[in-house]
Design an enzyme around this catalytic site. Structure first.
Site, PDB file in Angstrom:
ATOM      1  N   TRP A 203      25.124  21.368  12.957  1.00 16.83           N
ATOM      2  CA  TRP A 203      25.366  19.969  13.310  1.00 16.83           C
ATOM      3  C   TRP A 203      26.771  19.583  12.854  1.00 16.83           C
ATOM      4  CZ3 TRP A 203      20.448  21.392  11.615  1.00 16.83           C
ATOM      5  CH2 TRP A 203      19.383  21.025  12.430  1.00 16.83           C
TER       6      TRP A 203
ATOM      7  N   HIS B  21      21.453  12.257  14.011  1.00 15.29           N
ATOM      8  CA  HIS B  21      21.745  12.268  15.446  1.00 15.29           C
ATOM      9  C   HIS B  21      22.990  11.443  15.750  1.00 15.29           C
ATOM     10  CE1 HIS B  21      21.065  12.723  19.691  1.00 15.29           C
ATOM     11  NE2 HIS B  21      21.055  11.412  19.882  1.00 15.29           N
ATOM     12  N   TRP B  22      23.827  11.992  16.650  1.00 12.22           N
ATOM     13  CA  TRP B  22      25.041  11.323  17.113  1.00 12.22           C
ATOM     14  C   TRP B  22      24.901  10.914  18.579  1.00 12.22           C
ATOM     15  CZ3 TRP B  22      28.701  10.046  13.697  1.00 12.22           C
ATOM     16  CH2 TRP B  22      28.899  10.831  12.561  1.00 12.22           C
TER      17      TRP B  22
ATOM     18  N   ASP C 128      23.788   8.699  25.258  1.00  6.78           N
ATOM     19  CA  ASP C 128      22.972   9.400  24.269  1.00  6.78           C
ATOM     20  C   ASP C 128      22.427  10.677  24.892  1.00  6.78           C
ATOM     21  OD1 ASP C 128      21.214  10.218  22.273  1.00  6.78           O
ATOM     22  OD2 ASP C 128      20.520   8.185  21.842  1.00  6.78           O
TER      23      ASP C 128
ATOM     24  N   CYS D 150      24.299  17.403  19.497  1.00  4.37           N
ATOM     25  CA  CYS D 150      24.557  15.985  19.788  1.00  4.37           C
ATOM     26  C   CYS D 150      25.998  15.586  19.482  1.00  4.37           C
ATOM     27  CB  CYS D 150      23.578  15.086  19.029  1.00  4.37           C
ATOM     28  SG  CYS D 150      23.518  15.347  17.245  1.00  4.37           S
TER      29      CYS D 150
END
Length: 215
Positions: free
Chosen positions: A28, A102-103, A119, A160
């Site tokens: 991530w 989460h991005w 998103d 993400c």
């Protein structure tokens, strides 16, 4: 134990070896990598367009989400109401510090008279993006439109942040080219994987320049 050495000092960004390692799947991305990519993309714009586009760092974006009406004085130097395009990484962290799982990307487009939220895992960050848009509307002087925009979808649990970078880059490029329609069809899982490699090469190249070297 091997030291977590500084690899690159670029503008306001400082990247260590542990940050750069996050560009290898299945990692991530953190605030540092996203902040650097946004700063690099901003500096790559032609001057005539750069003054009309704002890439906000993850730290500033989180402040906008958490601090509500206090943002007006803090953000005044950025002159955001006079920008045509403002790009903000959204994180699902509820606190004021770095973190989250989460991005996604929130974009203000002047021609749209409001905000679009992209998103890669639809619905996940909607409450956070809406909060940011609401707080920024204070700065822009009124209630602006907000929509969940169709975005390229991630097909794993870790990309993400890369989708945020890829969509932000695409939106800024299309703005510079004067495109009226948003086109993100080329942002596929394969494209995102390749972009991880390309960003590592960009960092490697910059780190070889004496003014940017962390050594």
């Amino acid at each position: 134990m091997q030291m977590d050495k500084v690899v690159l000092s670029y503008g306001d960004s400082l990247l260590r070896s542990s940050d750069v390692a996050l560009l290898d799947a299945p990692q991530w991305l953190n605030d540092n990598i996203i902040g650097f990519t946004f700063e690099f993309l901003a500096s790559s714009l032609v001057p005539s367009r750069a003054e009309r586009v704002a890439f906000l760092s993850p730290e500033v974006s989180q402040f906008i989400k958490c601090c509500g009406s206090e943002i007006k004085e803090f953000l005044q130097p950025l002159d955001l109401p006079n920008k045509d395009l403002v790009l903000l990484p959204v994180n699902d962290n509820a606190g004021s510090e770095a973190g989250g799982t989460h991005w996604s990307l929130l974009a203000y487009l002047r021609r749209f008279h409001g905000f679009l939220h992209f998103d890669s895992s639809p619905g996940t960050n909607a409450p956070h993006a809406r909060c940011m848009a609401k707080n920024l509307s204070i700065l822009f002087g009124g209630n602006l439109r907000y929509e969940e925009e169709e975005a390229p979808l991630q097909h794993n649990s870790y990309d993400c942040g890369m989708y945020v970078i890829c969509v932000a880059e695409a939106l800024s490029e299309q703005y510079v080219l004067g495109c009226h329609n948003i086109n993100l069809q080329n942002i596929t899982p394969q494209y995102v994987t390749q972009k991880r490699k390309e960003w590592k090469e960009i960092i490697r190249g910059l780190s070889c320049q004496p003014q940017n070297s962390g050594f």
